[in-house]
Design a protein around this motif. Sequence first.
Motif, PDB file in Angstrom:
ATOM      1  N   ASP A  56       0.840  -1.206   0.000  1.00 39.76           N
ATOM      2  CA  ASP A  56       0.000   0.000   0.000  1.00 39.76           C
ATOM      3  C   ASP A  56       0.871   1.251   0.000  1.00 39.76           C
ATOM      4  O   ASP A  56       0.665   2.185  -0.782  1.00 39.76           O
ATOM      5  N   LYS A  57       1.874   1.239   0.907  1.00 41.04           N
ATOM      6  CA  LYS A  57       2.786   2.383   1.014  1.00 41.04           C
ATOM      7  C   LYS A  57       3.432   2.643  -0.345  1.00 41.04           C
ATOM      8  O   LYS A  57       3.541   3.769  -0.808  1.00 41.04           O
ATOM      9  N   MET A  58       3.847   1.547  -0.969  1.00 44.03           N
ATOM     10  CA  MET A  58       4.551   1.683  -2.235  1.00 44.03           C
ATOM     11  C   MET A  58       3.623   2.162  -3.351  1.00 44.03           C
ATOM     12  O   MET A  58       3.972   3.066  -4.105  1.00 44.03           O
ATOM     13  N   GLU A  59       2.411   1.606  -3.423  1.00 46.89           N
ATOM     14  CA  GLU A  59       1.511   2.040  -4.509  1.00 46.89           C
ATOM     15  C   GLU A  59       1.138   3.519  -4.351  1.00 46.89           C
ATOM     16  O   GLU A  59       1.079   4.262  -5.338  1.00 46.89           O
ATOM     17  N   ILE A  60       0.913   3.925  -3.079  1.00 43.98           N
ATOM     18  CA  ILE A  60       0.577   5.341  -2.850  1.00 43.98           C
ATOM     19  C   ILE A  60       1.738   6.237  -3.292  1.00 43.98           C
ATOM     20  O   ILE A  60       1.544   7.244  -3.983  1.00 43.98           O
ATOM     21  N   LEU A  61       2.970   5.816  -2.955  1.00 41.28           N
ATOM     22  CA  LEU A  61       4.154   6.584  -3.353  1.00 41.28           C
ATOM     23  C   LEU A  61       4.264   6.651  -4.886  1.00 41.28           C
ATOM     24  O   LEU A  61       4.504   7.714  -5.470  1.00 41.28           O
ATOM     25  N   GLY A  62       4.070   5.497  -5.529  1.00 41.52           N
ATOM     26  CA  GLY A  62       4.187   5.438  -6.986  1.00 41.52           C
ATOM     27  C   GLY A  62       3.146   6.319  -7.662  1.00 41.52           C
ATOM     28  O   GLY A  62       3.456   7.062  -8.597  1.00 41.52           O
ATOM     29  N   VAL A  63       1.920   6.246  -7.178  1.00 40.94           N
ATOM     30  CA  VAL A  63       0.844   7.045  -7.767  1.00 40.94           C
ATOM     31  C   VAL A  63       1.131   8.536  -7.569  1.00 40.94           C
ATOM     32  O   VAL A  63       0.995   9.341  -8.512  1.00 40.94           O
ATOM     33  N   GLU A  64       1.589   8.902  -6.376  1.00 43.15           N
ATOM     34  CA  GLU A  64       1.882  10.322  -6.115  1.00 43.15           C
ATOM     35  C   GLU A  64       3.022  10.804  -7.013  1.00 43.15           C
ATOM     36  O   GLU A  64       2.966  11.905  -7.563  1.00 43.15           O
ATOM     37  N   ARG A  65       4.055   9.974  -7.148  1.00 41.64           N
ATOM     38  CA  ARG A  65       5.176  10.370  -8.020  1.00 41.64           C
ATOM     39  C   ARG A  65       4.727  10.523  -9.475  1.00 41.64           C
ATOM     40  O   ARG A  65       5.132  11.440 -10.176  1.00 41.64           O
ATOM     41  N   CYS A  66       3.892   9.583  -9.910  1.00 36.33           N
ATOM     42  CA  CYS A  66       3.414   9.628 -11.301  1.00 36.33           C
ATOM     43  C   CYS A  66       2.579  10.894 -11.533  1.00 36.33           C
ATOM     44  O   CYS A  66       2.766  11.606 -12.524  1.00 36.33           O
ATOM     45  N   LYS A  67       1.679  11.181 -10.597  1.00 37.70           N
ATOM     46  CA  LYS A  67       0.825  12.380 -10.718  1.00 37.70           C
ATOM     47  C   LYS A  67       1.673  13.650 -10.747  1.00 37.70           C
ATOM     48  O   LYS A  67       1.440  14.553 -11.541  1.00 37.70           O
ATOM     49  N   ALA A  68       2.680  13.699  -9.854  1.00 38.84           N
ATOM     50  CA  ALA A  68       3.524  14.900  -9.788  1.00 38.84           C
ATOM     51  C   ALA A  68       4.344  15.044 -11.070  1.00 38.84           C
ATOM     52  O   ALA A  68       4.474  16.140 -11.627  1.00 38.84           O
ATOM     53  N   LEU A  69       4.861  13.926 -11.559  1.00 32.18           N
ATOM     54  CA  LEU A  69       5.704  13.952 -12.761  1.00 32.18           C
ATOM     55  C   LEU A  69       4.944  14.484 -13.969  1.00 32.18           C
ATOM     56  O   LEU A  69       5.441  15.315 -14.729  1.00 32.18           O
ATOM     57  N   PHE A  70       3.714  13.981 -14.144  1.00 31.43           N
ATOM     58  CA  PHE A  70       2.945  14.346 -15.346  1.00 31.43           C
ATOM     59  C   PHE A  70       1.928  15.458 -15.091  1.00 31.43           C
ATOM     60  O   PHE A  70       1.202  15.840 -15.984  1.00 31.43           O
ATOM     61  N   LYS A  71       1.870  15.935 -13.829  1.00 34.53           N
ATOM     62  CA  LYS A  71       0.878  16.956 -13.431  1.00 34.53           C
ATOM     63  C   LYS A  71      -0.550  16.459 -13.742  1.00 34.53           C
ATOM     64  O   LYS A  71      -1.372  17.157 -14.346  1.00 34.53           O
ATOM     65  N   ALA A  72      -0.801  15.223 -13.343  1.00 36.11           N
ATOM     66  CA  ALA A  72      -2.103  14.599 -13.612  1.00 36.11           C
ATOM     67  C   ALA A  72      -2.972  14.624 -12.364  1.00 36.11           C
ATOM     68  O   ALA A  72      -2.453  14.553 -11.245  1.00 36.11           O
ATOM     69  N   ASP A  73      -4.282  14.687 -12.560  1.00 39.00           N
ATOM     70  CA  ASP A  73      -5.208  14.645 -11.412  1.00 39.00           C
ATOM     71  C   ASP A  73      -5.165  13.274 -10.744  1.00 39.00           C
ATOM     72  O   ASP A  73      -5.224  13.151  -9.534  1.00 39.00           O
ATOM     73  N   HIS A  74      -5.134  12.229 -11.581  1.00 35.49           N
ATOM     74  CA  HIS A  74      -5.261  10.870 -11.069  1.00 35.49           C
ATOM     75  C   HIS A  74      -4.387   9.929 -11.894  1.00 35.49           C
ATOM     76  O   HIS A  74      -4.224  10.137 -13.099  1.00 35.49           O
ATOM     77  N   ALA A  75      -3.829   8.931 -11.234  1.00 37.26           N
ATOM     78  CA  ALA A  75      -3.006   7.950 -11.959  1.00 37.26           C
ATOM     79  C   ALA A  75      -3.294   6.561 -11.439  1.00 37.26           C
ATOM     80  O   ALA A  75      -3.552   6.365 -10.251  1.00 37.26           O
ATOM     81  N   ASN A  76      -3.267   5.601 -12.338  1.00 38.37           N
ATOM     82  CA  ASN A  76      -3.366   4.197 -11.968  1.00 38.37           C
ATOM     83  C   ASN A  76      -2.142   3.503 -12.563  1.00 38.37           C
ATOM     84  O   ASN A  76      -1.968   3.487 -13.792  1.00 38.37           O
ATOM     85  N   ILE A  77      -1.298   2.951 -11.688  1.00 37.35           N
ATOM     86  CA  ILE A  77      -0.033   2.382 -12.184  1.00 37.35           C
ATOM     87  C   ILE A  77      -0.054   0.849 -12.136  1.00 37.35           C
ATOM     88  O   ILE A  77       0.985   0.207 -12.171  1.00 37.35           O
ATOM     89  N   GLN A  78      -1.248   0.281 -12.059  1.00 34.30           N
ATOM     90  CA  GLN A  78      -1.364  -1.180 -11.993  1.00 34.30           C
ATOM     91  C   GLN A  78      -1.266  -1.904 -13.346  1.00 34.30           C
ATOM     92  O   GLN A  78      -0.819  -3.053 -13.379  1.00 34.30           O
TER      93      GLN A  78
END
Length: 420
Positions: free
Chosen positions: A69-91
């Motif tokens: 959970d910790k890791m997915e939250i981190l990954g999603v936050e990094r992805c959103k910040a990188l692309f300036k996206a509202d929402h990301a799903n990295i699954q």
Amino acid sequence: MLKATKLVDEELYNIVVGELKRQENNIEMIASESTAPIPALELSGSVFTNKTLEGYPGARYQSGAEFADKMEILGVERCKALFKADHANIQPISGSTANYSVYAAVLKPGDTVLSMRLDQGGHLTHGSTVSQTSKYYNFIHYGVHADTEQINYEELEELAIKHKPKLIISGGSSYPRLIDYERISDIAKKVGAYSMADIAHVSGLVAAGIIPSPIPHTDFVSSSTTKTICGPRGGMVMCKAEHAKALDRGVFPRTLGSIHVHVMAAKTYVFKRAATEEFKQLMIQTVKNAKHLATCLEKDGFRIVSGGTDNHLVMVDLRPKGINGKQFQEALDYVGITVNKNMIPFDTEKPSITSGVRIGTTAISQRGLKETEVEQIAAIMNKVAENITNQEVLDACKQEASDLISNFPLYQEDFDPVTI
Ligand SMILES: Cc1ncc(COP(=O)(O)O)c(C=O)c1O
């Protein structure tokens, strides 16, 4: 990394070492390829492999999810910040399943979708007749102008008005030019369609901010994580806040079972790396190398599809040289340069032959090759094209390619992927 394998399965170990040597000794120029950084290789092989997990952080179907959970939250936050996206799903486990999850989020079987033709730059998953996607949905295709070989936005708009698609897709696997995402999204809005940009190829360039991003304009943005973003084999989708719930359902449970948590870990690292200045410089050099390659090849008498490139790939028409894509791919493979044959717009050859090749510069740029070396590669390519059946010349080219690439290690020595 393969120490344990060597002890228990030497046969398999030798195959993997063979592949490592192949990558080290060849000039890899397949546009969808990159070299995954060592931490991404490590993370892909980490103990997260052992974890079975479905659902989302805080709403899993299995216990023992606290670190995942910790890791997915981190990954999603990094992805959103990188692309300036509202929402990301990295699954999603690949670029293809990333696309299926968007279809599952917004389409019903039989719905109409408008996308770019495969033989003019699109992708199999965008409703090619040989893809299962074309059986579920009613795909209509736009193409490029015959003269400029760039997207025919007028045709796209006419088709959108005529067919009233539910989804309009931009992006593809062999389109070397920038895409006017705003224009396509405006057309989608006008006809009441969702818009989706598949940035599988260019997501690294978008992340680095060196080509325009579809994020401000497009409802859904899908990507693989192996191409210019230089990560593990996987996928991801971003979307506007209002589509977040639909997208998450489209991913799980509609198109995915358990998550490849280990690959998600590698993606999470790659999003951190893609936010660095070093990565930005790599992407800048990748595009410079592609542009320079196009210029050199054109000078040598090849025809460059659309007259050039704005990204990491060059589409080359081989007809002025009197050879086809299959012949050129095979001859280059012999000399140690890996490319792929590819249809070019309005190609009259079969997909198994083709009139063109697609050449990418991501992997060579990662190894540190710059314009000087690109000139040498273009010169070798020209010699090969001009002497496609001359064994003596091909052998000399093979030596030249080998000498060139031996100066640029695939991985730094202290990061040897076999012995660490
Ligand atoms: C535009 C585009 N979309 C999707 C994909 C599929 O990605 P994957 O091979 O990870 O399934 C590709 C792969 O080449 C692609 O070029």
